[in-house]
Design a protein around this motif. Sequence first.
Motif, PDB file in Angstrom:
ATOM      1  N   LEU A 258       0.886  -1.235  -0.154  1.00 42.29           N
ATOM      2  CA  LEU A 258       0.082  -0.028  -0.011  1.00 42.29           C
ATOM      3  C   LEU A 258       0.836   1.253   0.046  1.00 42.29           C
ATOM      4  O   LEU A 258       0.505   2.310  -0.652  1.00 42.29           O
ATOM      5  CB  LEU A 258      -1.046   0.158   1.236  1.00 42.29           C
ATOM      6  N   PHE A 259       1.994   1.135   0.703  1.00 44.09           N
ATOM      7  CA  PHE A 259       2.836   2.271   0.600  1.00 44.09           C
ATOM      8  C   PHE A 259       3.619   2.554  -0.444  1.00 44.09           C
ATOM      9  O   PHE A 259       4.361   3.608  -0.674  1.00 44.09           O
ATOM     10  CB  PHE A 259       3.832   2.350   1.880  1.00 44.09           C
ATOM     11  N   LEU A 260       3.744   1.548  -1.338  1.00 41.51           N
ATOM     12  CA  LEU A 260       4.519   1.492  -2.596  1.00 41.51           C
ATOM     13  C   LEU A 260       3.643   2.288  -3.532  1.00 41.51           C
ATOM     14  O   LEU A 260       4.147   2.740  -4.448  1.00 41.51           O
ATOM     15  CB  LEU A 260       4.882   0.470  -2.977  1.00 41.51           C
ATOM     16  N   ALA A 261       2.371   2.415  -3.415  1.00 38.70           N
ATOM     17  CA  ALA A 261       1.185   2.974  -4.345  1.00 38.70           C
ATOM     18  C   ALA A 261       1.705   4.427  -4.679  1.00 38.70           C
ATOM     19  O   ALA A 261       2.274   5.174  -3.528  1.00 38.70           O
ATOM     20  CB  ALA A 261       0.122   2.779  -3.980  1.00 38.70           C
ATOM     21  N   PRO A 262       1.697   4.845  -5.943  1.00 41.38           N
ATOM     22  CA  PRO A 262       0.880   4.368  -6.977  1.00 41.38           C
ATOM     23  C   PRO A 262       1.958   3.384  -7.806  1.00 41.38           C
ATOM     24  O   PRO A 262       1.590   3.077  -8.910  1.00 41.38           O
ATOM     25  CB  PRO A 262       0.491   5.541  -7.967  1.00 41.38           C
ATOM     26  N   GLU A 263       3.268   3.117  -7.545  1.00 37.19           N
ATOM     27  CA  GLU A 263       4.013   2.458  -8.303  1.00 37.19           C
ATOM     28  C   GLU A 263       3.369   0.841  -8.309  1.00 37.19           C
ATOM     29  O   GLU A 263       3.244   0.262  -7.149  1.00 37.19           O
ATOM     30  CB  GLU A 263       5.502   2.183  -7.591  1.00 37.19           C
ATOM     31  N   PRO A 264       3.285   0.263  -9.561  1.00 39.44           N
ATOM     32  CA  PRO A 264       2.871  -1.145  -9.734  1.00 39.44           C
ATOM     33  C   PRO A 264       3.791  -1.910  -8.877  1.00 39.44           C
ATOM     34  O   PRO A 264       4.860  -2.076  -9.039  1.00 39.44           O
ATOM     35  CB  PRO A 264       2.765  -1.220 -11.250  1.00 39.44           C
ATOM     36  N   VAL A 265       2.923  -2.883  -8.335  1.00 34.52           N
ATOM     37  CA  VAL A 265       3.913  -3.927  -7.526  1.00 34.52           C
ATOM     38  C   VAL A 265       3.020  -5.164  -7.450  1.00 34.52           C
ATOM     39  O   VAL A 265       1.698  -5.263  -7.660  1.00 34.52           O
ATOM     40  CB  VAL A 265       3.866  -3.378  -5.805  1.00 34.52           C
ATOM     41  N   VAL A 266       3.647  -6.325  -7.257  1.00 37.05           N
ATOM     42  CA  VAL A 266       3.218  -7.645  -7.198  1.00 37.05           C
ATOM     43  C   VAL A 266       3.343  -8.224  -5.781  1.00 37.05           C
ATOM     44  O   VAL A 266       4.230  -8.174  -5.037  1.00 37.05           O
ATOM     45  CB  VAL A 266       4.061  -8.705  -8.137  1.00 37.05           C
ATOM     46  N   LEU A 267       2.212  -8.822  -5.273  1.00 38.31           N
ATOM     47  CA  LEU A 267       1.817  -9.281  -4.040  1.00 38.31           C
ATOM     48  C   LEU A 267       1.763 -10.627  -4.102  1.00 38.31           C
ATOM     49  O   LEU A 267       0.772 -11.329  -4.539  1.00 38.31           O
ATOM     50  CB  LEU A 267       0.823  -8.570  -3.182  1.00 38.31           C
ATOM     51  N   VAL A 268       2.823 -11.456  -3.678  1.00 42.87           N
ATOM     52  CA  VAL A 268       2.630 -13.024  -3.667  1.00 42.87           C
ATOM     53  C   VAL A 268       2.174 -13.507  -2.430  1.00 42.87           C
ATOM     54  O   VAL A 268       3.038 -13.515  -1.409  1.00 42.87           O
ATOM     55  CB  VAL A 268       4.130 -13.749  -4.152  1.00 42.87           C
ATOM     56  N   THR A 269       1.305 -14.371  -2.403  1.00 43.07           N
ATOM     57  CA  THR A 269       0.517 -14.974  -1.364  1.00 43.07           C
ATOM     58  C   THR A 269       0.203 -16.517  -1.688  1.00 43.07           C
ATOM     59  O   THR A 269      -0.290 -16.637  -2.490  1.00 43.07           O
ATOM     60  CB  THR A 269      -0.890 -14.212  -0.703  1.00 43.07           C
ATOM     61  N   ARG A 270       0.537 -17.233  -0.238  1.00 41.92           N
ATOM     62  CA  ARG A 270       0.149 -18.823  -0.556  1.00 41.92           C
ATOM     63  C   ARG A 270      -1.182 -19.023  -0.654  1.00 41.92           C
ATOM     64  O   ARG A 270      -1.578 -19.918  -1.323  1.00 41.92           O
ATOM     65  CB  ARG A 270       0.772 -19.367   0.677  1.00 41.92           C
ATOM     66  N   ALA A 271      -1.945 -18.078  -0.057  1.00 38.52           N
ATOM     67  CA  ALA A 271      -3.463 -18.491  -0.063  1.00 38.52           C
ATOM     68  C   ALA A 271      -4.251 -17.060  -0.431  1.00 38.52           C
ATOM     69  O   ALA A 271      -3.441 -15.936  -0.608  1.00 38.52           O
ATOM     70  CB  ALA A 271      -3.736 -18.774   1.316  1.00 38.52           C
ATOM     71  N   PRO A 272      -5.713 -17.236  -0.620  1.00 40.76           N
ATOM     72  CA  PRO A 272      -6.165 -15.887  -0.752  1.00 40.76           C
ATOM     73  C   PRO A 272      -5.926 -14.807   0.239  1.00 40.76           C
ATOM     74  O   PRO A 272      -5.817 -15.228   1.171  1.00 40.76           O
ATOM     75  CB  PRO A 272      -7.861 -16.252  -0.658  1.00 40.76           C
ATOM     76  N   LEU A 273      -5.964 -13.589  -0.386  1.00 41.01           N
ATOM     77  CA  LEU A 273      -5.457 -12.420   0.656  1.00 41.01           C
ATOM     78  C   LEU A 273      -6.375 -12.397   1.989  1.00 41.01           C
ATOM     79  O   LEU A 273      -7.696 -12.604   1.637  1.00 41.01           O
ATOM     80  CB  LEU A 273      -5.568 -11.231  -0.480  1.00 41.01           C
ATOM     81  N   GLY A 274      -5.407 -12.232   2.920  1.00 40.97           N
ATOM     82  CA  GLY A 274      -6.085 -12.170   4.364  1.00 40.97           C
ATOM     83  C   GLY A 274      -6.564 -13.567   4.739  1.00 40.97           C
ATOM     84  O   GLY A 274      -6.952 -13.480   5.795  1.00 40.97           O
ATOM     85  N   ALA A 275      -6.420 -14.699   4.394  1.00 40.46           N
ATOM     86  CA  ALA A 275      -6.965 -16.022   4.648  1.00 40.46           C
ATOM     87  C   ALA A 275      -5.650 -16.611   5.440  1.00 40.46           C
ATOM     88  O   ALA A 275      -5.858 -17.925   5.772  1.00 40.46           O
ATOM     89  CB  ALA A 275      -7.298 -16.967   3.607  1.00 40.46           C
ATOM     90  N   ASP A 276      -4.485 -16.282   5.483  1.00 37.82           N
ATOM     91  CA  ASP A 276      -3.368 -17.127   6.044  1.00 37.82           C
ATOM     92  C   ASP A 276      -2.350 -16.093   6.715  1.00 37.82           C
ATOM     93  O   ASP A 276      -2.491 -15.033   6.698  1.00 37.82           O
ATOM     94  CB  ASP A 276      -2.533 -17.859   4.873  1.00 37.82           C
ATOM     95  N   GLY A 277      -1.366 -16.918   7.348  1.00 36.23           N
ATOM     96  CA  GLY A 277      -0.435 -16.172   8.222  1.00 36.23           C
ATOM     97  C   GLY A 277      -0.817 -15.889   9.524  1.00 36.23           C
ATOM     98  O   GLY A 277      -1.801 -16.215  10.176  1.00 36.23           O
ATOM     99  N   SER A 278       0.176 -15.430  10.255  1.00 34.00           N
ATOM    100  CA  SER A 278       0.202 -15.184  11.674  1.00 34.00           C
ATOM    101  C   SER A 278      -0.624 -13.773  12.257  1.00 34.00           C
ATOM    102  O   SER A 278      -1.122 -13.915  13.255  1.00 34.00           O
ATOM    103  CB  SER A 278       1.618 -15.143  12.406  1.00 34.00           C
ATOM    104  N   SER A 279      -0.598 -13.075  11.252  1.00 31.03           N
ATOM    105  CA  SER A 279      -1.031 -11.481  11.478  1.00 31.03           C
ATOM    106  C   SER A 279      -2.502 -11.754  11.965  1.00 31.03           C
ATOM    107  O   SER A 279      -2.979 -10.711  12.831  1.00 31.03           O
ATOM    108  CB  SER A 279      -1.020 -10.651  10.253  1.00 31.03           C
ATOM    109  N   PRO A 280      -3.527 -12.412  11.396  1.00 28.51           N
ATOM    110  CA  PRO A 280      -4.765 -12.509  11.405  1.00 28.51           C
ATOM    111  C   PRO A 280      -5.067 -13.144  12.893  1.00 28.51           C
ATOM    112  O   PRO A 280      -6.177 -12.609  13.648  1.00 28.51           O
ATOM    113  CB  PRO A 280      -5.714 -13.359  10.726  1.00 28.51           C
ATOM    114  N   LEU A 281      -4.064 -13.838  13.459  1.00 33.33           N
ATOM    115  CA  LEU A 281      -4.258 -14.418  14.826  1.00 33.33           C
ATOM    116  C   LEU A 281      -3.686 -13.646  15.904  1.00 33.33           C
ATOM    117  O   LEU A 281      -3.883 -13.893  17.144  1.00 33.33           O
ATOM    118  CB  LEU A 281      -3.342 -15.644  14.861  1.00 33.33           C
TER     119      LEU A 281
END
Length: 513
Positions: free
Chosen positions: A25-48
């Motif tokens: 988000l802070f790189l915007a408006p520069e185009p960026v690729v975000l690679v995630t193992r699962a659908p965005l927001g559905a994995d990782g420790s952050s949501p826990l």
Amino acid sequence: MTGFERLEGRPVIVGGGIAGLAAALFLAPEPVVLVTRAPLGADGSSPLAQGGMAASVGTDDDADLHLADTLKAGDGLCDPEVARRILADGPAAVAELERLGVAFDRAADGSLALGLEAAHSRRRIVHADGDATGRALVEALTIAARACPSITVVEAEARRILMEDGAVAGLLVAGSDGGAVLRTRRLILATGGVGALFEHTTNPASSFGMGLALAAEAGAELADLEFVQFHPTALATSARPLSLISEAVRGEGALIVDRAGRRVLEAVPGAELAPRDVVARAVWHELVAGREVFLDARASLGARFATRFPSVAAGCRAAGIDPATDLVPIRPAAHYHMGGISVDADGRSSVPGLWAAGEVAATGLHGANRLASNSLLEAVVCGRATALSVAATPARAPARLMAAHLPAAPDATSVRPIVSRHLGVTRDAAGLATAIARLLPLAEGAGPASAPARVGLMMAVSALSRQESRGAHARTDFPTPAAVARRSRTTLERTLAEARRHAAPALALASSS
């Protein structure tokens, strides 16, 4: 996987947690690729993450007080200047998150509702949706990222960093239809921690240190790998991962007791609000002695528990426990890794073109023992700093990479018992040497266990080299801290050389028997 040609040359971020989302988000408006193992927001420790985000926003608080608490918890290994810079950005980070759509909890007078957690001298923990702060932040940032036209999300698993002339040239990823290369010379790792290398953890199964393995195989320097924070109050059930019982529950007066109601920490300075490593070792000592340990919130919270801590209450109910009327069984669980990829103040690693942010990075903020709720703050502040650094780095023409061999999908199953037994709450030389001897052949192989084993091996060698007890690193054979506090740094090449040296006697004995 095809169709990546249009993405060539863009910065690539690996990880869809708070640090990765913030960087994108802070790189915007520069185009960026975000690679995630699962659908965005559905994995990782952050949501826990339950406890919240530390920020000196109270009228009785300031960045200097926050810094003093952080340095004390870090037990001599924090980088004071790095810590000062990150913590000073706390109030601005809160405001920035609100701009991005995060609704922090507020008191009746409209001010931010502030909680207290262990080793904090002030109420400075901001929450969103009660004890579901991590989930609330990820949901808000995910909505913002999906609405941001400059962010392209790719659902795939990062398998290898591709190098050219000693610098990042691309990322090899695996998706549902095979492998592909994202050609980039600017790569940010925001892949989280290592908790899934342990049997008892609050982290999801994906948090086994893949970012560390990727960086190490690319030649990056790593720091402080021996420091793993065990949360002292995970709900003791057969579930995996274990449900976390936020430290804020103790901040509201809950006690740690044995079956007879004896307070386990009554004689410990700070008692239930002592630093996490102290509390975790006290609980672990009781469990090793064969005594059950519980969290008792009946008198302090009682019927208010479910309202104040709905996520914790739900986890307890799923296990058949009512925290308003029952003792809640607890145990320490691997929770947060203070070590990681060694980075500077802008998130740059020792490898040109490689940055890191969040738990996978070792900034120097946490030292030997993370102060509760500093991690979400670090993820936001350092996600932003890393984005600004990447944006200021001129884009170069993408490399013309050849097709690369796709490594096997990583699997930590065979590594987990070794790490759990020998790199737990307490360690000793014999156990660490055993871990090294068992992990080395896995790390030197090319099978599914190789990447997790390399991470575990680097942790074990670092822990064996640190002949002292400091913060979250407790050696029963070296129970006191050394006279001089020093951070540890290593590379995969140095680790393998040290591991072969330590494993040689054991291997020689085995071959002669």
